[in-house]
Design an enzyme around this catalytic site. Structure first.
Site, mmCIF file in Angstrom:
data_model
loop_
_atom_site.group_PDB
_atom_site.id
_atom_site.type_symbol
_atom_site.label_atom_id
_atom_site.label_comp_id
_atom_site.label_asym_id
_atom_site.label_seq_id
_atom_site.Cartn_x
_atom_site.Cartn_y
_atom_site.Cartn_z
ATOM 1 N N THR A 109 0.872 -1.134 0.129
ATOM 2 C CA THR A 109 -0.119 -0.094 0.049
ATOM 3 C C THR A 109 0.874 1.261 0.028
ATOM 4 O O THR A 109 0.529 2.238 -0.568
ATOM 5 C CB THR A 109 -1.006 0.038 1.206
ATOM 6 O OG1 THR A 109 -1.831 -1.344 1.321
ATOM 7 C CG2 THR A 109 -1.881 1.268 1.259
ATOM 8 N N SER A 148 1.242 -8.056 1.052
ATOM 9 C CA SER A 148 1.655 -8.753 2.042
ATOM 10 C C SER A 148 0.627 -10.002 2.249
ATOM 11 O O SER A 148 0.955 -10.872 2.817
ATOM 12 C CB SER A 148 1.870 -7.796 3.280
ATOM 13 O OG SER A 148 0.457 -7.227 3.909
ATOM 14 N N ASP A 154 -1.200 -6.022 6.182
ATOM 15 C CA ASP A 154 -2.007 -7.336 6.616
ATOM 16 C C ASP A 154 -1.220 -8.230 7.286
ATOM 17 O O ASP A 154 -1.790 -9.067 8.203
ATOM 18 C CB ASP A 154 -2.641 -7.882 5.413
ATOM 19 C CG ASP A 154 -3.872 -7.193 5.011
ATOM 20 O OD1 ASP A 154 -3.889 -6.092 5.313
ATOM 21 O OD2 ASP A 154 -4.275 -7.810 3.869
#
Length: 327
Positions: A12, A53, A87
């Site tokens: 991100t 991830s 995550d």
């Protein structure tokens, strides 16, 4: 001048679709986006991968952990920052902490990420990256262990958990304290770090399964993951690491086959161990289950990967036995 290594993994913080240039900004581009002079250090950048991830595999997690360690012990960097998707940041950070050894005595090793991509209003990536770089170069982090730096807070890898899938204040160490925070151009420590884990021996075992228990779960699921190649199993129990009685036969059989079964809990407590509870956790311990010593399930999985580096049930039991319960 302080020398830092920035290991970039996309996700991100770097997600920036651009025609003809790929979906992720490079680590150098992330660094160049920071205000000039905001990081008082010499920063070298390595782009290791660019994947989300939530799609990482254990081998990639181990690769990140090993590179962070060698960057300090072999290359002499004063600090390492790893950008990582949020995550699974807590899993990779803790695995790195377990394998870091003497590296954390010499340098700060800091994981960071972002909840908002660069294209969103008030993106948190640049601030998190700058704060992580400042923290990694601060001598205050030497000996602390691997930390996660997000929203200017420093969380111990052993304690940190993602609790919010959308907000920028997405991570918490509760019921444990935040270790510190980044203030101006340095680190302000607020609490002592958790005890250091036992030293790793051998190569970690990546084939460890994590199974969430539920009412009516069938022990055949434990056999299925072992048949598929798992060398260890972590069970996410309830409350004080309780698991349904229907799993006891399977736990006993797996233990007899030298497949360790570690029991954790979906609840957050300072200490959760089947040996110290009074329900299904105690019964599981009697047939061979190993207590996770208060580790959250995903952390218990990382710990079992490391504990299995040099053996089976006996080695894993000894390793968890030496894991300080003050987690």
């Amino acid at each position: 001048m302080t020398r830092l290594l920035l290991l970039a993994t996309g996700d991100t913080m770097a997600f920036h679709p651009r025609p003809g240039r790929g979906a992720f900004a490079s680590g150098a581009e992330l660094l160049a986006a920071l205000p000039a002079g905001s990081v008082p250090a010499e920063v070298t950048v390595e782009d290791l991968l660019a994947v989300p991830s939530w799609d990482l595999d254990p081998e990639t997690m181990l690769r990140l952990a090993r590179r962070a360690r060698t960057a300090v012990l072999d290359d002499g960097y004063d600090g390492v920052v790893i950008t990582h998707g949020t995550d699974t940041l807590e899993e990779t950070a803790y695995l790195t902490d377990l394998l870091a050894g003497a590296a954390v005595e010499r340098a700060g090793i800091v994981y960071t990420g972002a909840m908002r991509p660069p294209t969103e209003l008030s993106a948190d990536g640049p601030r998190n990256l700058r704060s992580a770089l400042v923290a990694a170069g601060d001598p205050a982090l030497r000996g602390v262990g691997v930390v996660a730096c997000l929203n200017d807070e420093l969380h111990a890898a052993r304690w940190v958990t993602k609790i919010d899938a959308t907000g920028v204040a997405a991570f918490s160490s509760a019921p444990y304290p935040v270790l510190g925070r980044v203030v101006d151009a340095g680190v302000e420590m607020l609490a002592p770090p958790p005890p250091r884990p036992p030293a790793p021996t051998g190569e970690p075992e990546s084939a460890v399964a994590l199974i969430k228990t539920y009412p009516g779960i069938d022990g055949v699921l434990l056999h299925a993951v072992v048949d598929a190649g798992a060398r260890g199993v972590v069970l996410e129990g309830t409350g004080l690491a309780n698991v349904p009685i229907g799993l006891l036969t399977a736990i006993d059989e797996l233990t007899g086959w030298d497949i360790p079964v570690v029991v954790s809990s979906r609840a957050r407590f300072r200490e959760v161990s089947p040996e110290g509870s009074y329900g299904g956790g105690t019964l599981a311990a009697r047939v061979g289950a190993i207590g996770a010593r208060g580790l959250a399930p995903v952390k218990a999985r990382a710990a079992l990967m490391v504990a299995l580096g040099d053996g089976g049930v006996r080695t894993a039991r000894d390793w968890f036995g030496r894991l300080d319960g003050g987690v």
